[in-house]
Design a protein around this motif. Structure first.
Motif, PDB file in Angstrom:
ATOM      1  N   THR A  98       0.831  -1.210   0.000  1.00  0.00           N
ATOM      2  CA  THR A  98       0.000   0.000   0.000  1.00  0.00           C
ATOM      3  C   THR A  98       0.865   1.260   0.000  1.00  0.00           C
ATOM      4  OG1 THR A  98      -0.171   0.040   2.428  1.00  0.00           O
ATOM      5  CG2 THR A  98      -1.826  -1.220   1.231  1.00  0.00           C
ATOM      6  N   ARG A  99       2.036   1.194   0.633  1.00  0.00           N
ATOM      7  CA  ARG A  99       2.929   2.352   0.651  1.00  0.00           C
ATOM      8  C   ARG A  99       3.586   2.554  -0.718  1.00  0.00           C
ATOM      9  NH1 ARG A  99       5.804   1.129   6.535  1.00  0.00           N
ATOM     10  NH2 ARG A  99       3.956   1.574   7.817  1.00  0.00           N
ATOM     11  N   LEU A 100       4.012   1.451  -1.346  1.00  0.00           N
ATOM     12  CA  LEU A 100       4.611   1.561  -2.675  1.00  0.00           C
ATOM     13  C   LEU A 100       3.592   2.077  -3.695  1.00  0.00           C
ATOM     14  CD1 LEU A 100       6.740  -1.718  -2.843  1.00  0.00           C
ATOM     15  CD2 LEU A 100       7.567   0.628  -2.575  1.00  0.00           C
ATOM     16  N   ALA A 101       2.325   1.729  -3.486  1.00  0.00           N
ATOM     17  CA  ALA A 101       1.293   2.188  -4.418  1.00  0.00           C
ATOM     18  C   ALA A 101       1.139   3.699  -4.378  1.00  0.00           C
ATOM     19  CB  ALA A 101      -0.044   1.522  -4.088  1.00  0.00           C
ATOM     20  N   ARG A 102       1.475   4.327  -3.259  1.00  0.00           N
ATOM     21  CA  ARG A 102       1.386   5.782  -3.174  1.00  0.00           C
ATOM     22  C   ARG A 102       2.488   6.460  -3.979  1.00  0.00           C
ATOM     23  NH1 ARG A 102      -2.175   7.014   0.738  1.00  0.00           N
ATOM     24  NH2 ARG A 102      -2.852   5.247   1.993  1.00  0.00           N
ATOM     25  N   ARG A 103       3.540   5.715  -4.265  1.00  0.00           N
ATOM     26  CA  ARG A 103       4.629   6.277  -5.067  1.00  0.00           C
ATOM     27  C   ARG A 103       4.470   5.932  -6.540  1.00  0.00           C
ATOM     28  NH1 ARG A 103      10.655   4.914  -3.196  1.00  0.00           N
ATOM     29  NH2 ARG A 103       9.898   6.196  -1.454  1.00  0.00           N
ATOM     30  N   TRP A 104       4.103   4.682  -6.818  1.00  0.00           N
ATOM     31  CA  TRP A 104       4.069   4.221  -8.208  1.00  0.00           C
ATOM     32  C   TRP A 104       2.657   4.049  -8.749  1.00  0.00           C
ATOM     33  CZ3 TRP A 104       8.078  -0.058  -6.742  1.00  0.00           C
ATOM     34  CH2 TRP A 104       9.335   0.532  -6.622  1.00  0.00           C
ATOM     35  N   GLY A 105       1.653   4.065  -7.881  1.00  0.00           N
ATOM     36  CA  GLY A 105       0.282   3.902  -8.331  1.00  0.00           C
ATOM     37  C   GLY A 105      -0.193   2.466  -8.234  1.00  0.00           C
ATOM     38  N   ARG A 106      -1.475   2.306  -7.964  1.00  0.00           N
ATOM     39  CA  ARG A 106      -2.042   0.959  -7.846  1.00  0.00           C
ATOM     40  C   ARG A 106      -1.947   0.157  -9.141  1.00  0.00           C
ATOM     41  NH1 ARG A 106      -7.299   3.233  -4.785  1.00  0.00           N
ATOM     42  NH2 ARG A 106      -6.439   3.406  -2.670  1.00  0.00           N
ATOM     43  N   PRO A 107      -2.248   0.748 -10.317  1.00  0.00           N
ATOM     44  CA  PRO A 107      -2.167  -0.050 -11.547  1.00  0.00           C
ATOM     45  C   PRO A 107      -0.799  -0.689 -11.752  1.00  0.00           C
ATOM     46  CG  PRO A 107      -3.339   1.994 -11.974  1.00  0.00           C
ATOM     47  CD  PRO A 107      -2.773   2.107 -10.594  1.00  0.00           C
ATOM     48  N   ALA A 108       0.268   0.081 -11.547  1.00  0.00           N
ATOM     49  CA  ALA A 108       1.614  -0.462 -11.752  1.00  0.00           C
ATOM     50  C   ALA A 108       1.899  -1.604 -10.786  1.00  0.00           C
ATOM     51  CB  ALA A 108       2.653   0.648 -11.582  1.00  0.00           C
ATOM     52  N   LEU A 109       1.472  -1.475  -9.523  1.00  0.00           N
ATOM     53  CA  LEU A 109       1.714  -2.530  -8.541  1.00  0.00           C
ATOM     54  C   LEU A 109       0.897  -3.776  -8.844  1.00  0.00           C
ATOM     55  CD1 LEU A 109       3.515  -2.563  -5.901  1.00  0.00           C
ATOM     56  CD2 LEU A 109       3.277  -0.352  -7.026  1.00  0.00           C
ATOM     57  N   LEU A 110      -0.370  -3.607  -9.256  1.00  0.00           N
ATOM     58  CA  LEU A 110      -1.205  -4.759  -9.570  1.00  0.00           C
ATOM     59  C   LEU A 110      -0.666  -5.527 -10.774  1.00  0.00           C
ATOM     60  CD1 LEU A 110      -4.855  -3.441  -9.025  1.00  0.00           C
ATOM     61  CD2 LEU A 110      -3.722  -5.290  -7.795  1.00  0.00           C
ATOM     62  N   VAL A 111      -0.309  -4.805 -11.832  1.00  0.00           N
ATOM     63  CA  VAL A 111       0.230  -5.461 -13.027  1.00  0.00           C
ATOM     64  C   VAL A 111       1.575  -6.107 -12.707  1.00  0.00           C
ATOM     65  CG1 VAL A 111       1.068  -5.099 -15.376  1.00  0.00           C
ATOM     66  CG2 VAL A 111      -1.013  -3.955 -14.612  1.00  0.00           C
ATOM     67  N   GLY A 112       2.451  -5.373 -12.028  1.00  0.00           N
ATOM     68  CA  GLY A 112       3.749  -5.923 -11.679  1.00  0.00           C
ATOM     69  C   GLY A 112       3.649  -7.140 -10.782  1.00  0.00           C
ATOM     70  N   GLY A 113       2.733  -7.117  -9.814  1.00  0.00           N
ATOM     71  CA  GLY A 113       2.552  -8.270  -8.945  1.00  0.00           C
ATOM     72  C   GLY A 113       2.070  -9.492  -9.710  1.00  0.00           C
ATOM     73  N   THR A 114       1.166  -9.281 -10.657  1.00  0.00           N
ATOM     74  CA  THR A 114       0.675 -10.401 -11.473  1.00  0.00           C
ATOM     75  C   THR A 114       1.797 -10.994 -12.311  1.00  0.00           C
ATOM     76  OG1 THR A 114      -1.489  -9.307 -11.563  1.00  0.00           O
ATOM     77  CG2 THR A 114      -1.102 -11.107 -13.115  1.00  0.00           C
ATOM     78  N   VAL A 115       2.656 -10.140 -12.848  1.00  0.00           N
ATOM     79  CA  VAL A 115       3.806 -10.615 -13.625  1.00  0.00           C
ATOM     80  C   VAL A 115       4.732 -11.451 -12.740  1.00  0.00           C
ATOM     81  CG1 VAL A 115       5.898  -9.894 -14.848  1.00  0.00           C
ATOM     82  CG2 VAL A 115       3.716  -8.767 -15.324  1.00  0.00           C
ATOM     83  N   LEU A 116       4.973 -11.011 -11.504  1.00  0.00           N
ATOM     84  CA  LEU A 116       5.853 -11.754 -10.605  1.00  0.00           C
ATOM     85  C   LEU A 116       5.302 -13.150 -10.295  1.00  0.00           C
ATOM     86  CD1 LEU A 116       7.125  -9.180  -7.938  1.00  0.00           C
ATOM     87  CD2 LEU A 116       8.393 -10.238  -9.802  1.00  0.00           C
ATOM     88  N   VAL A 117       3.993 -13.244 -10.043  1.00  0.00           N
ATOM     89  CA  VAL A 117       3.397 -14.558  -9.767  1.00  0.00           C
ATOM     90  C   VAL A 117       3.528 -15.457 -10.993  1.00  0.00           C
ATOM     91  CG1 VAL A 117       1.313 -15.788  -9.105  1.00  0.00           C
ATOM     92  CG2 VAL A 117       1.784 -13.562  -8.102  1.00  0.00           C
ATOM     93  N   ALA A 118       3.259 -14.908 -12.178  1.00  0.00           N
ATOM     94  CA  ALA A 118       3.373 -15.698 -13.401  1.00  0.00           C
ATOM     95  C   ALA A 118       4.809 -16.178 -13.614  1.00  0.00           C
ATOM     96  CB  ALA A 118       2.905 -14.867 -14.603  1.00  0.00           C
ATOM     97  N   LEU A 119       5.775 -15.294 -13.402  1.00  0.00           N
ATOM     98  CA  LEU A 119       7.175 -15.676 -13.557  1.00  0.00           C
ATOM     99  C   LEU A 119       7.575 -16.746 -12.543  1.00  0.00           C
ATOM    100  CD1 LEU A 119       8.909 -12.230 -14.227  1.00  0.00           C
ATOM    101  CD2 LEU A 119       8.410 -14.055 -15.873  1.00  0.00           C
ATOM    102  N   ALA A 120       7.018 -16.676 -11.337  1.00  0.00           N
ATOM    103  CA  ALA A 120       7.329 -17.678 -10.324  1.00  0.00           C
ATOM    104  C   ALA A 120       6.920 -19.069 -10.799  1.00  0.00           C
ATOM    105  CB  ALA A 120       6.622 -17.330  -9.012  1.00  0.00           C
ATOM    106  N   TYR A 121       5.720 -19.191 -11.364  1.00  0.00           N
ATOM    107  CA  TYR A 121       5.274 -20.489 -11.866  1.00  0.00           C
ATOM    108  C   TYR A 121       6.092 -20.938 -13.069  1.00  0.00           C
ATOM    109  CZ  TYR A 121       1.309 -21.087  -8.759  1.00  0.00           C
ATOM    110  OH  TYR A 121       0.533 -21.303  -7.644  1.00  0.00           O
ATOM    111  N   LEU A 122       6.457 -20.005 -13.932  1.00  0.00           N
ATOM    112  CA  LEU A 122       7.293 -20.358 -15.083  1.00  0.00           C
ATOM    113  C   LEU A 122       8.653 -20.885 -14.634  1.00  0.00           C
ATOM    114  CD1 LEU A 122       6.590 -17.459 -17.624  1.00  0.00           C
ATOM    115  CD2 LEU A 122       6.056 -19.891 -17.919  1.00  0.00           C
TER     116      LEU A 122
END
Length: 440
Positions: free
Chosen positions: A105-129
């Motif tokens: 929630t703190r990082l979202a205040r700097r980079w925005g919620r959209p960037a954190l949501l998309v980036g988090g989804t990419v990280l989960v996908a990369l973890a499974y890959l």
């Protein structure tokens, strides 16, 4: 794609106001039972787009998170793991996901919620890959940590995204949050069941690669849906709407004893649910179920859980918070014992009812968060609530896994059934807090 398609049904119903059962906690003794004019007010396209994005994120993240339950028996067999270590593998993901809720929630205040949501989804996908491409135990454990880090962005940011998009429309906001919450259960149903079917033809490594590609596709879809900052209403002068600012007061933890009791209730409920789900595949395997049968059982369990989100909202309106939670948690304990005693086909038939009771309670508790904290503290409150409940989910598998190593899986499951009953006195405290505010 199947889970995303299913999300469109509750979203469309919520938009038309035809799903009153999905409304979160509302007191039967207050004027909230009467239809409010705003209940049928058309919402801006930006609000509906935010709801769709949050629901897609919830479905994909929850689906990929609960997929781990299907994989645990396969990992235990291939790597020769103890039950405690197997539970700890689930705990790695959950602990990382819980620990980064508030920082997200703190990082979202700097980079925005959209960037954190998309980036988090990419990280989960990369973890499974990465886990699928490697197949080695140390890499799998590292991938679980990476996946938990990415998954930590979803719950607090997506919840706040929906709440802000529907700010000023109380009834619509409750329906939107219920639709978002329901979407997570659709993902829990579709992804584990789909991978369980894939395991009939593919290895678990190839199945994880397919899941990782699905996650990357979902991240691309979220980037498109959130291509502009979420908007809240229209500008006063009729011009373009401006991005809704994030309130700085949300950095202050909500200092209410009612919220503390609610979080404690959620801890017990979440610990019970995660402990049960971790060892359910082992119980089913002992009854003769293979990977496909386990995936089917989990799918039925999560279907019941999705229905529980709807039914328990209706039950709460008629029975009140205390009776509803006592009913669902008591029935959960009985169903867990029934799963141990019944043969494979009987346990499979019990899964929808068990899922309804097991997951319905969490929906009732989740809906109490906005009623126990001031509006300016809700962003922080959601993060703290999820930190506590997901943290309990991280610890519970290892604890019950240790009990399973010492006493056996059946005895550990009996301990889970007894543990769930701790929610009964805690719920009474929450009800007193709500009654003090005239909300129950």
């Amino acid at each position: 794609m199947f889970s995303i398609f299913l999300i469109l049904v509750p979203l469309a119903a919520s938009r038309r106001g035809i799903m009153p059962g999905m409304v979160s906690i509302a007191s039967p003794n207050t004027a909230s039972d009467k239809p409010l004019p705003q209940a049928h007010t058309p919402m801006p396209a930006e609000a509906r787009r935010s709801l769709l994005a949050a629901s897609v994120a919830h479905a994909v993240h929850d689906g990929m998170t609960d997929l781990i339950y299907v994989l645990l028996p396969l990992w235990q067999s291939q790597f020769g793991l103890s039950l405690a270590f197997t539970g700890a593998m689930r705990g790695l993901y959950a602990a990382c996901m819980a620990g980064f809720q508030v920082p997200a929630t703190r990082l979202a205040r700097r980079w925005g919620r959209p960037a954190l949501l998309v980036g988090g989804t990419v990280l989960v996908a990369l973890a499974y890959l990465v886990a699928g491409l490697s197949g080695a135990l140390p890499v799998v454990c590292g991938a679980l940590l990476l996946g938990g880090l990415g998954a930590s962005t979803q719950h607090p940011l997506a919840s706040a995204l929906v709440a802000d998009a529907y700010a000023g429309h109380r009834v619509q906001a409750r329906r939107a949050l219920a639709s978002y919450n329901f979407a997570g259960d659709l993902g829990k149903t579709a992804v584990p069941a789909g991978v369980g079917a894939l395991l009939m033809w593919l290895s678990w490594q190839h199945s994880l690669i397919a899941v990782g590609l699905l996650g990357l596709g979902a991240a691309a879809g979220l980037a498109w849906l959130l291509r502009a900052p979420p908007l809240q209403g229209a500008a006063a002068d009729g011009g373009p709407a401006q991005p809704a600012p994030l309130p700085q007061q949300a950095l202050v933890p909500p200092p209410t004893w009612g919220f503390a009791a609610l979080a404690a209730t959620g801890v017990v409920d979440s610990g019970t649910r995660m402990g049960f789900l971790t060892f359910l595949p082992f119980v089913l395997s002992a009854k003769g179920a293979g990977a496909a049968g386990t995936g089917l059982a989990l799918g039925l369990l999560f279907v019941g859980g999705a229905l529980g989100k709807l039914l328990c909202a209706v039950l709460e309106r008629h029975l009140g918070l205390l009776r509803t939670v006592w009913l669902t948690e008591g029935a959960t304990a009985l169903c867990i014992v029934g799963t141990l005693l019944l043969p494979w086909w009987g346990a499979l038939a019990l899964m929808p009812l068990l899922g309804l009771m097991l997951n319905g309670t969490s929906s009732v508790l989740y809906g109490c968060v906005p009623d126990l904290v001031p509006p300016e503290g809700r962003d922080r409150a959601f993060a703290l609530y999820y930190t506590a409940t997901i943290g309990a989910g991280a610890i519970a598998p290892s604890l019950f896994g240790w009990l399973g190593d010492q006493w056996g899986v059946a005895q550990a499951m009996q301990a889970v059934a007894a543990f769930v009953l701790l929610t009964l006195p805690l719920t009474w405290v929450v009800r007193q807090a709500l009654a003090g505010q005239g909300r129950d």
